[in-house]
Motif scaffolding. Structure first.
Motif, PDB file in Angstrom:
ATOM      1  N   ARG A 105       0.866  -1.183   0.010  1.00 54.82           N
ATOM      2  CA  ARG A 105      -0.119   0.009   0.155  1.00 54.82           C
ATOM      3  C   ARG A 105       0.900   1.312   0.045  1.00 54.82           C
ATOM      4  O   ARG A 105       1.996   1.157   0.372  1.00 54.82           O
ATOM      5  CB  ARG A 105      -0.966  -0.049   1.181  1.00 54.82           C
ATOM      6  N   PRO A 106       0.312   2.285  -0.427  1.00 58.66           N
ATOM      7  CA  PRO A 106       1.110   3.496  -0.481  1.00 58.66           C
ATOM      8  C   PRO A 106       1.927   3.826   1.030  1.00 58.66           C
ATOM      9  O   PRO A 106       0.807   3.752   2.078  1.00 58.66           O
ATOM     10  CB  PRO A 106       0.251   4.671  -1.021  1.00 58.66           C
ATOM     11  N   GLY A 107       2.830   4.143   1.070  1.00 55.84           N
ATOM     12  CA  GLY A 107       3.681   4.394   2.498  1.00 55.84           C
ATOM     13  C   GLY A 107       4.048   3.133   3.011  1.00 55.84           C
ATOM     14  O   GLY A 107       4.768   2.950   4.270  1.00 55.84           O
ATOM     15  N   GLY A 108       3.747   1.868   2.493  1.00 51.92           N
ATOM     16  CA  GLY A 108       4.274   0.396   2.911  1.00 51.92           C
ATOM     17  C   GLY A 108       5.810   0.523   3.125  1.00 51.92           C
ATOM     18  O   GLY A 108       6.452   1.351   2.225  1.00 51.92           O
ATOM     19  N   LEU A 109       6.218  -0.683   3.497  1.00 47.27           N
ATOM     20  CA  LEU A 109       7.848  -0.910   3.811  1.00 47.27           C
ATOM     21  C   LEU A 109       7.986  -2.111   3.128  1.00 47.27           C
ATOM     22  O   LEU A 109       7.479  -3.129   3.504  1.00 47.27           O
ATOM     23  CB  LEU A 109       8.040  -0.851   5.247  1.00 47.27           C
ATOM     24  N   LEU A 110       9.168  -2.224   2.567  1.00 47.64           N
ATOM     25  CA  LEU A 110       9.675  -3.283   2.203  1.00 47.64           C
ATOM     26  C   LEU A 110      10.971  -3.709   3.076  1.00 47.64           C
ATOM     27  O   LEU A 110      11.916  -2.899   3.212  1.00 47.64           O
ATOM     28  CB  LEU A 110      10.276  -3.412   0.709  1.00 47.64           C
ATOM     29  N   VAL A 111      11.049  -4.892   3.879  1.00 48.44           N
ATOM     30  CA  VAL A 111      12.340  -5.158   4.483  1.00 48.44           C
ATOM     31  C   VAL A 111      13.066  -6.277   3.663  1.00 48.44           C
ATOM     32  O   VAL A 111      12.620  -7.551   3.587  1.00 48.44           O
ATOM     33  CB  VAL A 111      12.076  -5.846   6.021  1.00 48.44           C
ATOM     34  N   LEU A 112      14.401  -5.962   3.059  1.00 46.86           N
ATOM     35  CA  LEU A 112      15.007  -6.815   2.452  1.00 46.86           C
ATOM     36  C   LEU A 112      16.313  -7.225   2.861  1.00 46.86           C
ATOM     37  O   LEU A 112      16.848  -6.596   3.309  1.00 46.86           O
ATOM     38  CB  LEU A 112      15.267  -6.184   1.126  1.00 46.86           C
ATOM     39  N   ASP A 113      16.471  -8.559   3.100  1.00 53.62           N
ATOM     40  CA  ASP A 113      17.694  -8.999   3.865  1.00 53.62           C
ATOM     41  C   ASP A 113      18.436  -9.836   2.874  1.00 53.62           C
ATOM     42  O   ASP A 113      18.115 -10.932   2.423  1.00 53.62           O
ATOM     43  CB  ASP A 113      17.147  -9.949   5.132  1.00 53.62           C
ATOM     44  N   ASN A 114      19.817  -9.389   2.418  1.00 55.23           N
ATOM     45  CA  ASN A 114      20.653 -10.403   1.749  1.00 55.23           C
ATOM     46  C   ASN A 114      21.833 -10.645   2.597  1.00 55.23           C
ATOM     47  O   ASN A 114      22.282  -9.661   3.154  1.00 55.23           O
ATOM     48  CB  ASN A 114      21.062  -9.819   0.429  1.00 55.23           C
ATOM     49  N   TRP A 115      22.519 -11.824   2.476  1.00 54.92           N
ATOM     50  CA  TRP A 115      23.723 -12.170   2.907  1.00 54.92           C
ATOM     51  C   TRP A 115      24.761 -11.357   2.052  1.00 54.92           C
ATOM     52  O   TRP A 115      24.589 -11.078   0.896  1.00 54.92           O
ATOM     53  CB  TRP A 115      24.158 -13.416   2.864  1.00 54.92           C
ATOM     54  N   ASN A 116      25.680 -10.836   2.763  1.00 53.14           N
ATOM     55  CA  ASN A 116      26.724 -10.028   1.994  1.00 53.14           C
ATOM     56  C   ASN A 116      27.775 -11.146   1.465  1.00 53.14           C
ATOM     57  O   ASN A 116      28.611 -11.552   2.142  1.00 53.14           O
ATOM     58  CB  ASN A 116      27.675  -8.842   2.933  1.00 53.14           C
ATOM     59  N   LEU A 117      27.518 -11.669   0.375  1.00 53.05           N
ATOM     60  CA  LEU A 117      28.419 -12.914   0.023  1.00 53.05           C
ATOM     61  C   LEU A 117      29.769 -12.666  -0.365  1.00 53.05           C
ATOM     62  O   LEU A 117      30.469 -13.340  -0.187  1.00 53.05           O
ATOM     63  CB  LEU A 117      27.594 -13.429  -1.364  1.00 53.05           C
ATOM     64  N   LEU A 118      30.142 -11.253  -0.702  1.00 49.37           N
ATOM     65  CA  LEU A 118      31.462 -10.872  -0.706  1.00 49.37           C
ATOM     66  C   LEU A 118      32.191 -10.926   0.371  1.00 49.37           C
ATOM     67  O   LEU A 118      33.482 -10.983   0.458  1.00 49.37           O
ATOM     68  CB  LEU A 118      31.536  -9.514  -1.263  1.00 49.37           C
ATOM     69  N   ALA A 119      31.586 -10.823   1.519  1.00 48.29           N
ATOM     70  CA  ALA A 119      32.232 -11.055   2.897  1.00 48.29           C
ATOM     71  C   ALA A 119      32.536 -12.625   3.065  1.00 48.29           C
ATOM     72  O   ALA A 119      33.141 -12.803   4.424  1.00 48.29           O
ATOM     73  CB  ALA A 119      31.369 -10.249   4.021  1.00 48.29           C
ATOM     74  N   GLN A 120      32.071 -13.454   2.357  1.00 53.61           N
ATOM     75  CA  GLN A 120      32.129 -14.826   2.675  1.00 53.61           C
ATOM     76  C   GLN A 120      33.412 -15.510   1.996  1.00 53.61           C
ATOM     77  O   GLN A 120      33.652 -16.799   1.900  1.00 53.61           O
ATOM     78  CB  GLN A 120      30.885 -15.655   2.089  1.00 53.61           C
ATOM     79  N   TRP A 121      34.347 -14.726   1.440  1.00 55.87           N
ATOM     80  CA  TRP A 121      35.504 -15.060   0.737  1.00 55.87           C
ATOM     81  C   TRP A 121      36.224 -16.322   1.537  1.00 55.87           C
ATOM     82  O   TRP A 121      36.717 -17.055   0.963  1.00 55.87           O
ATOM     83  CB  TRP A 121      36.317 -14.267   0.234  1.00 55.87           C
ATOM     84  N   TYR A 122      36.209 -16.218   2.728  1.00 50.74           N
ATOM     85  CA  TYR A 122      37.157 -17.018   3.585  1.00 50.74           C
ATOM     86  C   TYR A 122      36.811 -18.318   3.445  1.00 50.74           C
ATOM     87  O   TYR A 122      37.443 -19.317   4.018  1.00 50.74           O
ATOM     88  CB  TYR A 122      37.169 -16.468   5.083  1.00 50.74           C
ATOM     89  N   ARG A 123      35.515 -18.508   3.104  1.00 60.13           N
ATOM     90  CA  ARG A 123      34.834 -19.834   3.116  1.00 60.13           C
ATOM     91  C   ARG A 123      35.076 -20.772   1.661  1.00 60.13           C
ATOM     92  O   ARG A 123      34.875 -21.762   1.602  1.00 60.13           O
ATOM     93  CB  ARG A 123      33.378 -19.929   3.435  1.00 60.13           C
TER      94      ARG A 123
END
Length: 261
Positions: free
Chosen positions: A142-160
């Motif tokens: 709806r107008p004024g509504g909110l999206l909460v989007l959560d992604n892993w920072n895959l570039l921070a997983q290089w050590y794996r």
């Protein structure tokens, strides 16, 4: 879209134990506090109806239902939805669930908040398709509504990368032994998580393999896609801490994006 074989019944039954370390897991602590504050304080309209895209076994859905929110959960995996239904019944809770791929969502102005958690957007690999999905989520609000989007920072997983690791987890008569291997398709920017597991339960053993392929995206790329989809004010966070807005380093990329009133 056909159900992702990575989330078959064999995987769904032990998904919470595999990912969160214990069965029937629910979001709690700083993660849940962040989410509740976002719904209560960051959304520009009172939050009544929430759409949880890629709800899986109900990790975020159940604690929101417990707190009185009306939540609709959608997921492309019937097996994961079956686990979510089981957890709801066990807790004496009710929520509307539907089997649907996020690329097929057709809601129009139906929700005050949309959740896209646990890197569900990263399962969409083409930029045009990412923009299309975000456009669908924008239209669902709806107008004024909110999206909460959560992604892993895959570039921070290089050590794996290219390193195998494993663990044995036991809980409630279930023994899960798994090994994981992470590798990158550098040219395509696709991050792979391959898992081989053996589950022993009630003197029965079975094995499964899973290969998750996730699109690597930077904060700037996600911001560009959100703007293209029509979202207005956007704040980015590297962890579940609202005081760290627009910090430059962290294991996650969490966005609060508003649909203009």
């Amino acid at each position: 879209m056909a159900e992702d074989s990575s989330y078959s019944g064999e995987v769904a039954r032990v998904y919470d134990l595999l990912v969160y370390g214990h069965p029937d897991a629910e979001a709690q602590g700083s993660e849940l506090d962040f989410l509740l504050r976002a719904l209560e304080d960051a959304c520009r309209c009172p939050v009544r109806d929430v759409l949880d895209v890629g709800c899986g076994t109900g990790y975020h859905l159940l604690p929101l239902v417990r707190r009185g929110y009306g939540v609709r959960g959608v997921d492309c995996s019937s097996a994961m939805l079956a686990e979510c239904r089981r957890k709801l019944r066990q807790a004496g809770l009710r929520a509307e669930l539907g089997e649907r791929d996020m690329r097929d969502i057709r809601a129009e102005d139906d929700f005050d908040t949309v959740l896209a958690m646990n890197s569900v957007l990263c399962y969409v690999h083409r930029a045009a398709a990412v923009r299309d999905v975000l456009g669908r989520l924008h239209r669902a609000l709806r107008p004024g509504g909110l999206l909460v989007l959560d992604n892993w920072n895959l570039l921070a997983q290089w050590y794996r990368l290219e390193e195998d690791y494993g663990e044995v987890r036991r809980q409630g008569g279930v023994c899960l032994e798994y090994r994981a291997h992470h590798w990158m398709e550098d040219f395509a920017g696709i991050y792979h998580v391959e898992i081989e597991a053996t589950v022993t339960e009630d003197s029965r053993s079975y094995g499964f393999r899973s290969d998750e392929a996730l699109k690597v995206m930077t904060v700037d790329e996600v911001l560009m896609h959100l703007a293209s989809a029509g979202f207005g004010r956007v704040a980015a966070y590297p962890s579940y801490d609202l005081s760290l807005q627009n910090e430059t380093s962290g294991d996650r990329m969490i966005f609060l994006a508003h649909k203009p009133p």
